[in-house]
Enzyme design. Structure first.
Site, PDB file in Angstrom:
ATOM      1  N   GLU A  28       0.783  -1.096   0.008  1.00 10.02           N
ATOM      2  CA  GLU A  28       0.136  -0.115   0.026  1.00 10.02           C
ATOM      3  C   GLU A  28       0.757   1.202   0.031  1.00 10.02           C
ATOM      4  O   GLU A  28       1.915   1.244   0.602  1.00 10.02           O
ATOM      5  CB  GLU A  28      -0.824   0.042   1.286  1.00 10.02           C
ATOM      6  CG  GLU A  28      -1.978  -1.209   1.195  1.00 10.02           C
ATOM      7  CD  GLU A  28      -2.911  -1.129   2.361  1.00 10.02           C
ATOM      8  OE1 GLU A  28      -2.957  -0.325   2.953  1.00 10.02           O
ATOM      9  OE2 GLU A  28      -3.952  -1.858   2.118  1.00 10.02           O
TER      10      GLU A  28
ATOM     11  N   CYS B 254      -1.608   6.897   9.094  1.00 14.35           N
ATOM     12  CA  CYS B 254      -0.376   6.420   9.876  1.00 14.35           C
ATOM     13  C   CYS B 254      -0.607   5.174  10.518  1.00 14.35           C
ATOM     14  O   CYS B 254      -1.628   5.451  11.329  1.00 14.35           O
ATOM     15  CB  CYS B 254       0.406   7.484  10.718  1.00 14.35           C
ATOM     16  SG  CYS B 254       1.377   8.880   9.860  1.00 14.35           S
TER      17      CYS B 254
END
Ligand code: SF4
Length: 342
Positions: free
Chosen positions: A78, A329
């Site tokens: 990703e 994150c």
């Protein structure tokens, strides 16, 4: 006629490295330059066999875009595109790249850590994320951060080679000033990067270190790496980075209510890191599956940031982008893990 080179041979080399490679195949230097530059800057060249990876999925909220790249063995990574208006008012687009499939570090606040390390990415696979962002998704990438899946220092050679390609002025031409490496506090890696940085070419590279605890007891609960390298070791390595001419360090702090939000931690943090040119980057926790920690509210964030500021440390809050698409994150994880091991 067979292609003169493969996509991976372009992606894995600087222009000079590529010229050396294909020179051995009797390809003249001017032709090699045209071929490499066309593939890197314009996305293709008739004499380069096509990149067989594909963008398998793109998720976005109109702003942040997360994309899944399926590699030739079926492994998926990703990457995230994050547009932000910088201090000068100009739009910057940061590409957050992965350096591994999964990660061995096991940080408890991170979805990638639940995968374990499946394998390292090659330099070409790291560069392929940039190439697809620019040429498939047509993003104008201005900045790169190694903050996606994986610990970059755990795949050091491939990451260092990728830095050489990314900063090549004839190709991606991204200044080292606009590239950041984020590490869990891998001390051997910080020392090796310091040597590479001090040699030149990467002098203005940004270094970020994930801290998240003011002492080894608190940090060790969240980050198993603490058993190998404690905070004293991390500080020592960062001193070496600064002494060698490195830029001020970013100290990343994931703010988890009830876990890392105690304002007294700020004092301990300053006692340890206050002598270093640095800035604390507070990252409000992003929820992941299997953890019932809540997202911090604004009062909690403000209180902790004020406590850090009061110690004299510089502090900044990381903008929360992409949370709804699990692109923020700590949220990156490839859902079909089994496909990564094929
Ligand atoms: S935070 Fe980084 S180093 Fe820690 S498990 Fe996640 S990807 Fe790995």
């Amino acid at each position: 006629m067979p292609a003169l080179a493969t996509a991976d041979e372009c992606l894995a080399h600087t222009l000079q490295g590529f010229r050396d490679l294909v020179g051995a195949r009797q390809c003249a230097a001017p032709a090699a330059t045209t071929l490499w530059r066309s593939f890197m800057v314009h996305g293709k060249h008739a004499d380069v066999s096509p990149d067989n990876r594909e963008v398998a999925e793109v998720l976005g909220d109109g702003n942040t875009r997360k994309f899944v790249l399926r590699h030739t063995d079926g492994a998926k990574t990703e990457s995230v595109l994050l547009p932000l208006v910088g201090k000068t008012g100009r739009l910057r687009t940061t590409l957050c790249v992965s350096s591994q499939v999964g990660c061995a570090m096991g940080c408890t606040f991170c979805a990638t850590g639940t995968m374990g390390r499946i394998r390292n990415l090659t330099t070409a696979e790291i560069l392929a994320q940039w190439h697809h962002a620019v040429h498939t998704l047509e993003a104008r990438v201005t900045n790169i951060v190694f903050m996606g899946m994986g610990e970059p220092m755990d795949n050091f050679d491939a990451v260092l080679a990728a830095l050489g390609v990314l900063t090549d002025g004839a190709g991606p031409a991204i200044s080292a000033r606009h590239i950041g490496i984020s590490t869990v506090g891998h001390v051997d890696g910080i020392r090796a990067l310091t040597l590479a940085m001090a040699k030149g070419g990467l002098r203005s590279l940004r270094l970020a270190v994930s801290i998240n605890g003011p002492n080894d007891d608190v940090r060790g609960e969240l980050m198993p790496i603490t058993r190998r390298w404690g905070l004293d070791d991390v500080v020592d390595a960062l001193d070496g980075w600064i002494d060698a001419g490195g830029r001020p360090v970013l100290l990343e702090w994931v703010l988890i209510p009830g876990v890392t939000d105690d304002p007294t931690y700020a004092t301990e943090l300053a006692a340890r890191f206050g002598h270093l040119p640095c800035r604390v980057n507070v990252i409000p926790y992003n929820p992941i599956e299997g953890r019932d920690w809540p997202v911090p509210d604004e009062v909690t964030i403000d209180r902790f940031m004020r406590a850090v500021r009061d110690t004299g440390l510089r502090v900044h809050r990381r903008a929360t982008l992409g949370r709804h698409d699990a692109a923020a994150c700590g949220q990156l994880v490839t859902a079909s893990r089994s496909s990564s091991t094929r």
